[in-house]
Scaffold this active site. Structure first.
Site, PDB file in Angstrom:
ATOM      1  N   VAL A 286       0.781  -1.182  -0.087  1.00 31.45           N
ATOM      2  CA  VAL A 286      -0.147  -0.012   0.031  1.00 31.45           C
ATOM      3  C   VAL A 286       0.939   1.085   0.059  1.00 31.45           C
ATOM      4  O   VAL A 286       0.649   2.148  -0.669  1.00 31.45           O
ATOM      5  CB  VAL A 286      -1.034   0.034   1.269  1.00 31.45           C
ATOM      6  CG1 VAL A 286      -1.507   1.179   1.216  1.00 31.45           C
ATOM      7  CG2 VAL A 286      -1.810  -1.065   1.094  1.00 31.45           C
ATOM      8  N   ALA A 287       1.999   1.069   0.693  1.00 36.03           N
ATOM      9  CA  ALA A 287       2.800   2.341   0.824  1.00 36.03           C
ATOM     10  C   ALA A 287       3.350   2.707  -0.283  1.00 36.03           C
ATOM     11  O   ALA A 287       3.545   3.924  -0.880  1.00 36.03           O
ATOM     12  CB  ALA A 287       3.946   2.069   1.970  1.00 36.03           C
ATOM     13  N   ILE A 289       2.363   1.510  -3.709  1.00 34.85           N
ATOM     14  CA  ILE A 289       1.590   1.562  -5.022  1.00 34.85           C
ATOM     15  C   ILE A 289       0.901   3.208  -4.957  1.00 34.85           C
ATOM     16  O   ILE A 289       0.569   3.447  -4.099  1.00 34.85           O
ATOM     17  CB  ILE A 289       0.566   0.512  -5.005  1.00 34.85           C
ATOM     18  CG1 ILE A 289       0.991  -0.710  -5.155  1.00 34.85           C
ATOM     19  CG2 ILE A 289      -0.408   1.038  -6.050  1.00 34.85           C
ATOM     20  CD1 ILE A 289      -0.252  -1.731  -5.168  1.00 34.85           C
ATOM     21  N   ASP A 333      -0.003  33.223 -38.255  1.00 34.61           N
ATOM     22  CA  ASP A 333      -0.536  34.112 -39.199  1.00 34.61           C
ATOM     23  C   ASP A 333      -0.415  35.523 -38.587  1.00 34.61           C
ATOM     24  O   ASP A 333      -0.173  35.657 -37.588  1.00 34.61           O
ATOM     25  CB  ASP A 333      -2.038  33.718 -39.236  1.00 34.61           C
ATOM     26  CG  ASP A 333      -2.476  32.576 -40.028  1.00 34.61           C
ATOM     27  OD1 ASP A 333      -1.674  32.065 -40.735  1.00 34.61           O
ATOM     28  OD2 ASP A 333      -3.576  32.137 -39.599  1.00 34.61           O
ATOM     29  N   ASP A 654      -5.623  25.526 -44.658  1.00 34.23           N
ATOM     30  CA  ASP A 654      -4.839  25.373 -43.510  1.00 34.23           C
ATOM     31  C   ASP A 654      -4.867  23.872 -43.018  1.00 34.23           C
ATOM     32  O   ASP A 654      -3.970  23.687 -42.214  1.00 34.23           O
ATOM     33  CB  ASP A 654      -4.911  26.620 -42.373  1.00 34.23           C
ATOM     34  CG  ASP A 654      -4.624  27.759 -42.998  1.00 34.23           C
ATOM     35  OD1 ASP A 654      -3.545  27.900 -43.394  1.00 34.23           O
ATOM     36  OD2 ASP A 654      -5.477  28.854 -42.653  1.00 34.23           O
ATOM     37  N   GLU A 719       7.022   5.792   5.328  1.00 36.02           N
ATOM     38  CA  GLU A 719       6.063   4.603   5.611  1.00 36.02           C
ATOM     39  C   GLU A 719       6.644   3.435   5.513  1.00 36.02           C
ATOM     40  O   GLU A 719       6.307   2.498   6.399  1.00 36.02           O
ATOM     41  CB  GLU A 719       4.826   4.824   4.677  1.00 36.02           C
ATOM     42  CG  GLU A 719       3.786   5.778   4.797  1.00 36.02           C
ATOM     43  CD  GLU A 719       2.829   5.816   3.656  1.00 36.02           C
ATOM     44  OE1 GLU A 719       2.310   4.772   3.108  1.00 36.02           O
ATOM     45  OE2 GLU A 719       2.585   7.152   3.071  1.00 36.02           O
ATOM     46  N   ASP A 750      -3.335  12.134   2.926  1.00 29.03           N
ATOM     47  CA  ASP A 750      -2.644  12.685   2.040  1.00 29.03           C
ATOM     48  C   ASP A 750      -3.334  13.348   0.538  1.00 29.03           C
ATOM     49  O   ASP A 750      -2.744  14.105   0.021  1.00 29.03           O
ATOM     50  CB  ASP A 750      -1.723  11.512   1.252  1.00 29.03           C
ATOM     51  CG  ASP A 750      -0.018  11.800   1.659  1.00 29.03           C
ATOM     52  OD1 ASP A 750       0.006  12.678   2.464  1.00 29.03           O
ATOM     53  OD2 ASP A 750       0.539  11.199   1.196  1.00 29.03           O
TER      54      ASP A 750
HETATM   55  P1  ATP Z   1      -2.569  36.041 -42.735  1.00 25.21           P
HETATM   56  O1  ATP Z   1      -2.215  34.999 -43.808  1.00 25.21           O
HETATM   57  O2  ATP Z   1      -1.479  36.750 -41.949  1.00 25.21           O
HETATM   58  O3  ATP Z   1      -4.030  36.057 -42.215  1.00 25.21           O
HETATM   59  P2  ATP Z   1      -3.899  37.732 -44.904  1.00 25.21           P
HETATM   60  O4  ATP Z   1      -5.343  37.962 -44.575  1.00 25.21           O
HETATM   61  O5  ATP Z   1      -3.265  39.296 -45.718  1.00 25.21           O
HETATM   62  O6  ATP Z   1      -2.940  37.366 -43.809  1.00 25.21           O
HETATM   63  P3  ATP Z   1      -4.830  35.930 -46.952  1.00 25.21           P
HETATM   64  O7  ATP Z   1      -5.972  35.868 -46.348  1.00 25.21           O
HETATM   65  O8  ATP Z   1      -4.028  34.822 -47.670  1.00 25.21           O
HETATM   66  O9  ATP Z   1      -3.812  36.522 -45.949  1.00 25.21           O
HETATM   67  O10 ATP Z   1      -4.825  37.065 -47.946  1.00 25.21           O
HETATM   68  C1  ATP Z   1      -3.778  37.307 -48.890  1.00 25.21           C
HETATM   69  C2  ATP Z   1      -4.055  38.609 -49.622  1.00 25.21           C
HETATM   70  O11 ATP Z   1      -5.197  38.390 -50.614  1.00 25.21           O
HETATM   71  C3  ATP Z   1      -4.367  39.874 -48.777  1.00 25.21           C
HETATM   72  O12 ATP Z   1      -3.165  40.323 -48.354  1.00 25.21           O
HETATM   73  C4  ATP Z   1      -5.031  40.657 -49.673  1.00 25.21           C
HETATM   74  O13 ATP Z   1      -4.333  41.459 -50.386  1.00 25.21           O
HETATM   75  C5  ATP Z   1      -5.788  39.737 -50.368  1.00 25.21           C
HETATM   76  N1  ATP Z   1      -7.301  39.329 -49.768  1.00 25.21           N
HETATM   77  C6  ATP Z   1      -7.457  39.309 -48.684  1.00 25.21           C
HETATM   78  N2  ATP Z   1      -9.025  39.169 -48.562  1.00 25.21           N
HETATM   79  C7  ATP Z   1      -9.516  39.434 -49.713  1.00 25.21           C
HETATM   80  C8  ATP Z   1     -10.561  39.234 -50.243  1.00 25.21           C
HETATM   81  N3  ATP Z   1     -11.778  38.913 -49.675  1.00 25.21           N
HETATM   82  N4  ATP Z   1     -10.871  39.407 -51.516  1.00 25.21           N
HETATM   83  C9  ATP Z   1     -10.026  39.723 -52.275  1.00 25.21           C
HETATM   84  N5  ATP Z   1      -8.602  39.837 -52.009  1.00 25.21           N
HETATM   85  C10 ATP Z   1      -8.479  39.355 -50.753  1.00 25.21           C
END
Ligand code: ATP
Length: 931
Positions: A286-287, A289, A333, A654, A719, A750
């Site tokens: 017991v001590a 485990i 990001d 992503d 113990e 304990d």
């Molecule tokens: P992170 O990757 O750090 O989030 P981010 O938002 O700039 O940054 P993305 O979302 O990949 O990265 O966008 C890349 C680029 O695309 C932006 O820098 C912008 O110029 C353009 N972009 C972002 N949103 C739009 C949109 N809704 N329509 C058109 N172009 C866009």
């Protein structure tokens, strides 16, 4: 809705959309809130119950069938057979209490984990009462019209009635990993789920956008049907649990071997009767485990994850706590994670003019201030064109709220800033959208970094509008709008535009470029089908219009978080889709890198060998204009360098990087369902600082587990020591601690202070140390040395000394040591009480590893003090309650003995404080803290 229950797959796939809407009791304005409420009551929430729950009774019983519990059951029987019924009953009682306590811990841990699951609701955009709203997925009902886009989980079985380049990953239903294309036309393919115009709950959108009508929700969906058939989910065993199981098994084997050795020695060396020898050996088992280790650890992990949740980091499984503490690199990001994601447009650059639109009053009633005088927007053709594109090429809705209320954004903040710009310029977004009805959209994706919309104006002219990253726009434009006139876009123009862009990027500003083109009436594209407008042929020969420059300041708390990472030797690698110059400017400003950092773009990355990239990620580096797919490679190369990598992400693409990383972190606010599914941790505020808090909490939880382990192991020595004394003297010194008394320490007194150690706050300086090495173990040499060599040894000497002290008071060595009666009870009680008082000092000493307990606050952990109070109370009960005296062979102590006991913890505590002080001095001299 007449007979919605009858809406099966084919009945939903075949009819015309209008007929299906009629059957489902809806129309293009959607359900009303009343209708939706009634249906929610009728059909229930849109949720899927998957795994069958393990029965609570079974879980409860398991706590009484472990090896340790079985040993105690058997020992109880042996004690009774040997004519010691009180001992037998007491052993069983202790076993029952211990089992119940473990069950309570399991239950509390489960509750903590379940409550985390509820903290992250999913939302869906629906049309109700002709308005677009965001509702919780559980509230979706049959007949609801909803919108989906890349990265969304499809919330219900639905008929698609509008869509653009829609691709869906149906692997959760079909096992097929390649995305399938969906359209709004009926076509029956091969297989069970092959209807082309139907999307299924539980699958995800990999690209494109669509509008759907839900015809089945919750368990009525195909996914629900399959889930119902599926058996209970397999329980996953996390690495820490595996290590603990392994540790418990090893310690149990050692305990059994020691028990057997003691059993044999008691019989053959001391000539003890067999039954008594068995009970004696049981004391040793017991001590040693470590009973209660696993449930306490699980509870402590679960409480750790709850604390993290309060700091905006939701962990999906307990094992991530451990990995978090080992993190050496965070790939993060930029937009929204390091920055605030609050875009404000500051400048509009057009070929003929550069407008500074900061401040209010720049636009008033459709007029714009140019050189301090109001000018009609229509007189500014380039600006009007840019504003038209910004308004139409936009999927975001902004509800600006009133007074203190924050604006509600349905969409992205980049697009929201454009909506606000249009509103300031006096453009009515709804009217503009009616004037230019949208025919098709080529959605934004972070690979090509563009988004296009195809609209028709009142004269029937088809127009393609595009917005996106400047680098992408310059590739598709061959003309430029200059003061209302379209002329060729020259290299000199491109150089100039890039120089303008660079000027703003150096200030950390972001840019978005705009272009358009009117489709020739005789262009074959418009005569055949809208489907012919694809990325390759639509986004070409565009007319460049201008740039919108926007600011997105760093989050205020980021500066401290970055400093903390530096001190904790955690490197941050910015991986962004934004431009290299903007990225570097922000990185330097918030202290992630110095000005010397190299910036690698997606294109450069494509041409780099793995070796070169491995080398690059060792130094100061920023990745800009990269696609999410690049992130996977960056994470992999860091891992090849031996790093433990945490990586953030939000988009559908992503997901591979999030899965690959040791800790995948998804954004809870802006992240897609796919990213959240792939991640191990979800940030409820999208904030980088919360990652750092989670790492800190991860380190704390791990170090608390070590403190807890040290605490419960260190009582083994005192113990065991009395039994060793008994054996070595061949029974001449009667057992200074009885088996029941060992049980009280191990299973009774304990436990509570140990629980308190599990919730100890972060030790100062925990983020000033480098991450824990990957090959480190929970039970390391330092803990073994402290548990057995230091704390344990001292406690053994003190408790055995206490035994002889009482005997001395009672006349020893003039009279021989008592082996029964009041004197014996008093002496063993003193050993027991001395162990408990040594444990009080140990509880305090275990609270910190190196810092002074005063620096964390002597009384800051109330649970430990409560545990200590209860511990002293229990020992007093054992001494003074007659019934307990009989069971535990205890007796009352006199005032001098109590005085002796209260003197124990103070010197032990002060000695350990001194040792920690020396350690601190030594480590400051030898450390090279980078801060
Ligand atoms: P992170 O990757 O750090 O989030 P981010 O938002 O700039 O940054 P993305 O979302 O990949 O990265 O966008 C890349 C680029 O695309 C932006 O820098 C912008 O110029 C353009 N972009 C972002 N949103 C739009 C949109 N809704 N329509 C058109 N172009 C866009």
């Amino acid at each position: 809705m007449k007979n919605s229950e009858a809406i099966k797959l084919n009945n939903a796939a075949k009819p015309a959309v209008a007929d299906l809407m009629k059957t489902l009791g809806t129309d293009s304005t959607g359900l009303t809130e009343d209708q939706a409420g009634q249906r929610l009551e009728k059909y229930g929430p849109n949720t899927i119950q998957t795994a069958k729950q393990r029965s609570e009774i079974l879980i409860f019983i398991e706590n009484f069938t472990s090896l340790m519990a079985i040993l105690l059951w058997v020992s109880g029987i042996v004690a009774m057979i040997a004519g010691m019924p009180e001992l037998g009953i007491a052993i069983w009682a202790v076993n029952v209490i211990n089992g119940c306590f473990s069950y309570w811990q399991q239950h509390a841990a489960q509750k903590a984990t379940d409550s985390l699951k509820k903290m992250l609701p999913s939302y869906v955009k629906v049309t109700r009462g002709a308005k677009i709203k965001q509702i919780r997925v559980e509230e979706l009902v049959p007949g609801d019209l909803f919108k989906i886009q890349a990265g969304d989980s499809i919330p219900a079985d639905a008929r698609v009635f509008k869509c653009s380049s829609l691709q869906v990953d149906e692997s959760s239903l079909t096992g097929e990993s390649l995305p399938v294309e969906k359209t709004d036309e009926y076509k029956q393919g091969d297989g069970e789920f092959a209807q082309q115009n139907i999307v299924f709950a539980g699958t995800t959108v990999t690209s494109g956008t669509a509008d759907g009508i839900a015809f089945a929700t919750g368990m009525k969906t195909e996914f629900g049907r399959i889930a119902k058939l599926a058996q209970g989910q397999k329980q996953t065993v996390y690495p820490l649990e595996r290590e603990l199981n392994h540790l418990t098994r090893q310690l149990t084997i050692i305990a059994l071997l020691i028990g057997i050795a003691f059993f044999l020695l008691a019989i053959f060396f001391v000539h003890y009767p067999i039954a008594k020898s068995f009970i004696f050996a049981l004391g040793m088992i017991v001590a040693f485990i470590p009973e209660g280790l696993l449930p306490t650890v699980t509870l402590s992990l679960a409480q750790g994850t709850q604390r993290m949740a309060k700091r905006h980091a939701l962990l999906k499984n307990l094992s991530s706590v451990e990995t978090l503490g080992q993190t050496t690199v965070v790939c993060s990001d930029k937009t929204g994670t390091l920055t605030q994601n609050q875009m404000t447009i500051n400048h509009l650059w057009l070929a003929a003019k550069d407008y500074d639109v900061t401040g209010t009053g720049y636009f008033t009633n459709g007029q714009i201030q140019v050189d301090d005088r109001p000018v009609e927007l229509t007189q500014e053709p380039d600006l009007s064109q840019l504003l038209r594109i910004a308004t139409l090429n936009n999927d975001t809705e902004v509800d600006e709220g009133t007074g203190e209320e924050k604006a509600k954004i349905l969409g992205t903040s980049t697009e929201a800033s454009l909506v606000i710009l249009s509103r300031k310029a006096g453009i009515d977004v709804k009217t503009e959208n009616r004037t230019y009805p949208r025919l098709k959209e080529l959605p934004f994706d972070s690979n090509r970094k563009l988004m296009s919309t195809i609209t028709k104006n009142q004269t029937g002219q088809v127009i393609i509008d595009t917005k996106g990253a400047l680098s992408s726009e310059l590739l598709i434009c061959d003309r430029i709008l200059d003061n209302g006139i379209v002329r060729p876009l020259t290299d000199a123009d491109k150089q100039h535009i890039m120089a303008v862009n660079e000027k703003y990027a150096k200030q950390g500003l972001r840019s978005l470029a705009f272009s358009y083109r009117e489709v020739d009436q005789d262009d074959p594209l418009i005569h055949v089908s809208l489907d012919n407008f694809q990325i390759g042929n639509a986004e070409t020969h565009m007319i460049f219009v201008g740039l919108a420059i926007m600011s997105d300041p760093p989050r205020p708390e980021i500066f401290d978080a970055v400093k903390k990472c530096r001190r904790a030797r955690i490197r941050i690698i910015m991986v962004t889709g934004d431009s290299p110059i903007t990225a570097k400017s922000i990185a330097v400003r918030i202290g992630i890198t110095s000005d010397k950092a190299s910036v690698i773009t997606g294109d450069q990355l494509d041409n780099m060998s793995d070796d070169a990239l491995r080398q690059a990620v060792k130094g100061e580096v920023i990745f800009a204009r990269v696609a999410p797919e690049h992130k996977f490679r960056i994470v992999s190369m860091c891992q090849k360098n031996g790093e433990i990598v945490a990586s953030t992400g939000d988009g559908v693409n992503d997901a591979p990087a999030l899965k690959r990383a040791d800790i995948g972190i998804a954004m809870g606010v802006t992240g897609t369902d796919v990213a959240k599914d792939a991640a191990d941790m979800i940030l409820t505020d999208d904030n980088f600082a919360s990652i750092v808090s989670a790492i800190e909490e991860g380190r704390t939880v791990y170090s608390n587990l070590q403190k807890f382990l040290l605490y419960i192991l260190n009582s083994n020595m005192p113990e065991a020591a009395p039994s060793v004394v008994f054996l070595l003297t061949r029974g001449l010194v009667p057992l200074p601690l009885t088996v029941m008394q060992i049980l009280t320490v191990d299973l009774g007194t304990d436990l509570l202070p140990a629980l308190g150690l599990g919730i100890e706050k972060s030790e100062p300086g925990i983020m000033n140390q480098p991450p824990r090495p990957q090959d480190s173990h929970l039970l390391n040499k330092s803990i073994i040395w402290k548990a057995f060599g230091l704390y344990g040894l001292i406690a053994s000497i003190i408790s055995t000394g206490a035994y002889f002290f009482v005997n001395h008071e009672n006349g020893w060595p003039n009279i021989s040591l008592a082996s029964s009666g009041v004197g014996y009870a008093e002496a063993t009680t003193m050993t027991l009480a001395a162990i408990v008082f040594c444990q009080i000092a140990a509880a305090m000493n275990c609270r910190t590893q190196i810092s002074s307990v005063f620096s964390v606050g002597l009384f800051s952990n109330r649970r430990i003090w409560l545990g200590i109070g209860v511990e002293i109370g229990l020992i007093a009960l054992l001494m003074y309650v007659p019934f307990l005296q009989t069971v535990f062979n205890t007796g009352p102590l006199n005032i001098i003995e109590w005085g002796f006991l209260f003197c124990i913890p103070v010197p032990l505590f002060l000695l350990e404080e001194g040792r920690k002080w020396l350690l601190r001095r030594y480590s400051t001299r030898h450390s090279n803290d980078p801060s």
